[in-house]
Design an enzyme around this catalytic site. Structure first.
Site, PDB file in Angstrom:
ATOM      1  N   ARG A  54       0.757  -1.179   0.021  1.00  0.00           N
ATOM      2  CA  ARG A  54      -0.016  -0.011   0.100  1.00  0.00           C
ATOM      3  C   ARG A  54       0.920   1.228   0.034  1.00  0.00           C
ATOM      4  O   ARG A  54       2.027   1.073   0.608  1.00  0.00           O
ATOM      5  CB  ARG A  54      -1.047   0.024   1.291  1.00  0.00           C
ATOM      6  CG  ARG A  54      -2.059  -0.812   1.217  1.00  0.00           C
ATOM      7  CD  ARG A  54      -2.888  -0.557   0.103  1.00  0.00           C
ATOM      8  NE  ARG A  54      -3.774   0.554   0.363  1.00  0.00           N
ATOM      9  CZ  ARG A  54      -5.183   0.549   0.490  1.00  0.00           C
ATOM     10  NH1 ARG A  54      -5.716  -0.762  -0.062  1.00  0.00           N
ATOM     11  NH2 ARG A  54      -5.761   1.647   0.649  1.00  0.00           N
ATOM     12  N   THR A  76       4.575  -8.559   5.603  1.00  0.00           N
ATOM     13  CA  THR A  76       4.844  -9.923   5.346  1.00  0.00           C
ATOM     14  C   THR A  76       5.272 -10.074   3.863  1.00  0.00           C
ATOM     15  O   THR A  76       5.974 -11.082   3.448  1.00  0.00           O
ATOM     16  CB  THR A  76       3.451 -10.669   5.283  1.00  0.00           C
ATOM     17  OG1 THR A  76       2.343  -9.705   4.729  1.00  0.00           O
ATOM     18  CG2 THR A  76       2.750 -10.978   6.712  1.00  0.00           C
TER      19      THR A  76
HETATM   20  O1  RUG Z   1       0.588  -2.713   8.748  1.00  0.00           O
HETATM   21  C1  RUG Z   1       0.268  -4.005   9.093  1.00  0.00           C
HETATM   22  C2  RUG Z   1       1.389  -4.709   8.812  1.00  0.00           C
HETATM   23  O2  RUG Z   1       2.625  -4.775   9.254  1.00  0.00           O
HETATM   24  C3  RUG Z   1       1.153  -6.437   9.091  1.00  0.00           C
HETATM   25  O3  RUG Z   1       1.908  -7.148   8.737  1.00  0.00           O
HETATM   26  C4  RUG Z   1      -0.132  -6.859   8.558  1.00  0.00           C
HETATM   27  C5  RUG Z   1      -0.625  -8.247   9.274  1.00  0.00           C
HETATM   28  O4  RUG Z   1      -0.525  -8.181  10.804  1.00  0.00           O
HETATM   29  O5  RUG Z   1      -1.230  -5.906   9.166  1.00  0.00           O
HETATM   30  C6  RUG Z   1      -1.025  -4.582   8.731  1.00  0.00           C
HETATM   31  N1  RUG Z   1      -2.282  -3.798   9.005  1.00  0.00           N
HETATM   32  C7  RUG Z   1      -2.442  -2.959  10.101  1.00  0.00           C
HETATM   33  N2  RUG Z   1      -3.179  -3.840   8.197  1.00  0.00           N
HETATM   34  N3  RUG Z   1      -4.246  -2.983   8.758  1.00  0.00           N
HETATM   35  C8  RUG Z   1      -3.669  -2.774   9.877  1.00  0.00           C
HETATM   36  C9  RUG Z   1      -4.406  -1.643  10.562  1.00  0.00           C
HETATM   37  O6  RUG Z   1      -5.426  -2.118  11.285  1.00  0.00           O
END
Ligand code: RUG
Length: 831
Positions: A559, A666
């Site tokens: 993103r 990831t």
């Molecule tokens: O930004 C995080 C990533 O660092 C992480 O690897 C992923 C899975 O745990 O989640 C992402 N993330 C965080 N996506 N949405 C959020 C906020 O709620």
């Protein structure tokens, strides 16, 4: 399907090519009413998938039957996002039927790859959080856990990104236009989900004060199931996605009164709940429709869980013994008050018993420390939409605050910080606080991130409930992210060390010894080259742009977000351009920089970054002096499928977030597994990747979390960094003065203003000099191919820890209490 049809279908479900062919033909005729002569590719694809489904159905049913008979503890993973991508390759890999289906397609006159490419990505997620959920489903099935995903079947997944004149534009992702053959609709599994109304007190027969939620409006949640096969172990779990449907089909009275159109419009309104995935990644926007979606998911899922439970067990007090519910982020945290409501209002338990069951059954994963991402629902909105839940939340909070007083004494500030309800102009419910108070385990997603939540956003809670906090470093499924997306490398590895790595990724360590095996190393490096050429062919075909496959493929895909610092790589690209212009005869290591990623539609700065990257790319790619030396390219519409092509082709993996801001990442794991060298900060899971691959096999630069804190504390001035680094200053001046956008010279002022006058919150300037030095290290290493590929191989060999199988085993053991289920003799033993 009627008996007659299934008789005619005469599906054999044999595992040989001939039966597969017969079934494909049968589906063409009897499921799709066409035949091999007249069918188009879409129809052929559909009958291929239906033939795959035939081969999953027995195991799907048997798996569920076995869970029922053995009263296996069930794990429910509730998530607003499941970024599952395409399913055909994955199903065939897991069923071990790739070759047979390829041959069947070929014999019937179709190329398998072409058929596979018909499938739309199921893009029901924004990024890492949704993809993690998808990897977890694969691992739960592979490990033989009774693990079920619960989500929403959005009609529209994450928007499709187009680039027009360098700008992102969003288009709806109509992935269900022709339906999906993977989902089975189950009209028998449908629940009412209630909204609005009021909470009415009454006294029960025993003289206790109780509450009823009355005068509600409701919609129905209809189950759609997608099979989730484990890797060659006969297990098929389930992903249940809810679709919103209207409570009434067209009601006759309205029709008679000439209200037909309004009645149809009402249906539309109800069905809007599952219409579209919110495209905001880490920005909480607080829209009521989103809150409705969250409750819609929670309510239907809890009803389903409890219905199943009651079919097998008598006493709801045993719920935590047979059920574990994981909330993926705070999005499903309304499960806390909703389970309380069901247990008290519908099942007649008292508060204490209900609370005990709720806390022991639920757990919650935190994925970010960014304050703007944390969900805070206005009390006023909840009062209107879910009045009974709000009442329960207030009661939870009252009891909790009493405990805080008991624990810490009269510490007003602490109470204010810990309160589930924040007061102020717009009182709101802090969903993370609710999650910590109402569940028995809270986990972070990488070691550094878990440490950080304990020290920062959840510090007070950690001091009160230290035993609740646990780390579960993220992981990725090796089936999709190596076996499937990089078949040449997977085959090479298997031919050298066998195929146990597919389910025991740490076995890749055996490759460590191969670094001095010249023959092997030649094959390893040839595969990278082939993958780069495959990507180049794709880019040529789709964009007419020729990538230089002799160059370093330097890739940043994720993103678009300020904290991820795509801007830093863009500045580096521009600085390289300037260097080459000024030193036309100096030797340079050729580089091809590739970006891909979507920006949230309302995130103006991120969208400006995309425009800037495209403007810089135009400048570079249209300058003959750059030929053979430097390229920069932004690929549109980043998706799981695109990642599967890009990652195997990468030499360099860009993981350059401001330290402390990326919870885990990831993508970093996927790249390393596929032999890309990471250039990265000590952030998220990069820290653990470094520990695994060794300091010499990763290029780390920049401020640490402590360094960031210290710099901010001591008074950071971005101007100083700007003035101190000539190359950096030149690029910033060019961006500001319209060098990359001569027709609109002030276009990028928002960017340069935030870097200079805004004092560069994400510390791009502070880290840039170290980053530029680290990029020199990349060049130096790449100039020695033998050294380079050793480093690359150490990455492939040493990242076994980051298999999602390991992550899931950790959840099973430390959170879900179902370690006894892990690989109960069903494990794949290698071919
Ligand atoms: O930004 C995080 C990533 O660092 C992480 O690897 C992923 C899975 O745990 O989640 C992402 N993330 C965080 N996506 N949405 C959020 C906020 O709620």
């Amino acid at each position: 399907m009627s008996t007659t049809t299934s008789k005619k279908l005469n599906v054999k479900t044999g595992m040989d090519t001939e039966s597969i062919k017969a079934d494909i033909l049968s589906h063409l005729r009897y499921s799709l009413a066409t035949d091999i002569e007249t069918a188009n590719k879409k129809e052929f694809y559909k009958s291929v998938v239906l033939s795959v489904m035939d081969r999953l159905h027995d195991s799907w049913l048997n798996t569920q039957k076995e869970y029922r008979e053995k009263k296996t503890k069930k794990i429910y993973y509730i998530s607003m996002e499941f970024l599952i991508g395409r399913l055909l390759d994955n199903a065939l890999v897991n069923l071990n039927l790739e070759q047979e289906f390829r041959d069947a397609c070929k014999d019937l006159g179709y190329d398998y790859e072409e058929i596979r490419d018909i499938e739309n990505d199921a893009a029901l997620g924004n990024g890492g959080l949704g993809r993690l959920a998808a990897c977890f489903l694969d691992s739960m099935a592979t490990l033989g856990l009774a693990g079920f995903g619960y989500g929403i079947k959005y009609d529209y997944g994450i928007f499709k990104q187009k680039i027009h004149d360098g700008y992102q534009i969003e288009r709806p992702d109509d992935w269900l236009r022709f339906g999906t053959p993977w989902a089975t609709t189950r009209p028998s599994v449908m629940y009412p989900v209630r909204f609005y109304g009021r909470s009415v007190p009454y006294t029960d027969e025993d003289g206790h004060l109780r509450f009823k939620w009355e005068n509600t409006q409701h919609v129905y949640a209809l189950a759609n199931d997608i099979p989730m096969p484990g890797f060659r172990n006969g297990v098929v779990n389930n992903l249940r996605l809810w679709k919103a449907t209207s409570p009434k089909s067209l009601d006759l009275t309205s029709f008679n009164q000439g209200e037909y159109i309004n009645a149809v419009r009402d249906i539309e309104l109800h069905e809007n709940i599952s219409r579209v995935l919110y495209p905001n990644d880490k920005i909480f926007v607080g829209q009521e429709l989103r809150l409705k979606q969250e409750y819609f998911l929670v309510s239907s899922t809890l009803q389903d869980i409890l219905r199943e439970y009651k079919q097998q067990h008598d006493d709801l007090r045993d719920l935590p013994k047979y059920v574990a519910i994981q909330c993926n982020d705070t999005h499903p945290n309304l499960a806390v008050p909703d389970l309380m409501r069901i247990l008290m209002d519908e099942e007649g338990f008292d508060w204490e018993t209900s609370w005990d069951i709720t806390v022991k059954t639920l757990s919650y994963t935190n994925h970010t420390v960014l304050p703007e991402a944390l969900e805070k629902w206005p009390v006023s909105m909840l009062r209107n939409l879910l009045p009974r839940h709000l009442q329960i939340i207030y009661e939870i909070n009252k009891r909790f605050i009493n405990k805080v007083h008991e624990h810490f004494g009269d510490d007003v500030n602490r109470v204010r910080r810990m309160s589930i309800i924040s007061e102020g102009e717009q009182p709101s419910v802090q969903m993370a606080n609710l999650g910590i108070v109402g569940t028995h385990k809270v986990n972070g997603v990488a070691a550094l991130h878990t440490d950080l939540i304990k020290k920062t956003i959840f510090r007070d809670f950690f001091e009160m409930y230290p035993e609740r906090f646990t780390n579960k470093t993220n992981g990725i499924t090796p089936r999709r992210w190596l076996k499937q997306c990089n078949k040449p490398l997977a085959d090479l590895i298997t031919s050298e060390i066998g195929d146990s790595w597919i389910t025991h990724l740490s076995d890749l360590r055996k490759l460590d010894d191969k670094v001095n095996d010249k023959k092997f190393m030649k094959k390893y490096s040839d595969i990278k080259q082939q993958n780069k050429e495959r990507l180049a062919a794709y880019v040529k075909e789709n964009y007419g742009f020729e990538l230089n496959t002799k160059a370093i493929f330097d890739i940043q895909i994720k993103r678009i977000h300020e904290y991820k610092r795509q801007l830093m790589l863009a500045i580096y690209a521009a600085a390289q351009y300037n260097y080459i212009k000024a030193n036309p005869d100096a030797p340079v290591v050729p580089r091809t920089i590739i970006f891909a990623g979507k920006a949230a539609p309302g995130y103006a700065m991120a969208k400006m970054f995309i425009k800037l990257i495209n403007s810089i790319s135009d400048k570079i790619n249209n300058d003959p002096d750059m030929e053979g030396k430097l390229q920069c390219f932004f690929l549109d519409n980043y998706s799981v499928t695109l990642a599967e092509q890009l990652i195997p082709a990468a030499d360099v993996s860009e993981q350059i977030s401001t330290a402390g801001m990326e919870a885990s990442g990831t993508g970093n794991m996927k790249f390393a597994l596929n032999g890309a060298v990471t250039i990265g900060t000590l952030d998220g899971a990069n820290v653990e990747i470094k520990e695994e691959v060794g300091d010499e096999n990763i290029i780390i630069f920049g401020l640490t979390v402590e360094g960031v804190e210290e710099l901010r504390r001591s008074g950071y001035s971005s101007w100083e960094y700007y003035n101190a680094d000539k190359a950096l200053k030149q690029v910033i001046d060019q961006i500001r003065d319209g060098f990359f956008e001569p027709d609109h010279p002030s276009l990028f002022h928002t960017i340069t203003n935030s870097l200079l006058d805004g004092n560069d919150y994400f510390l791009v300037l502070a880290d840039y000099p170290a980053y530029a030095e680290a990029q020199k290290e990349v060049d130096a290493l790449y100039s020695k191919p033998d050294e380079w590929f050793k480093v690359a191989l150490y990455n492939t060999a040493r990242v076994g820890k980051f298999s999602s199988d390991r992550t899931i085993s950790d959840y099973a053991t430390d959170i879900w209490g179902c370690e006894d289920q892990l690989n109960k003799g069903r494990e794949y033993q290698g071919s």
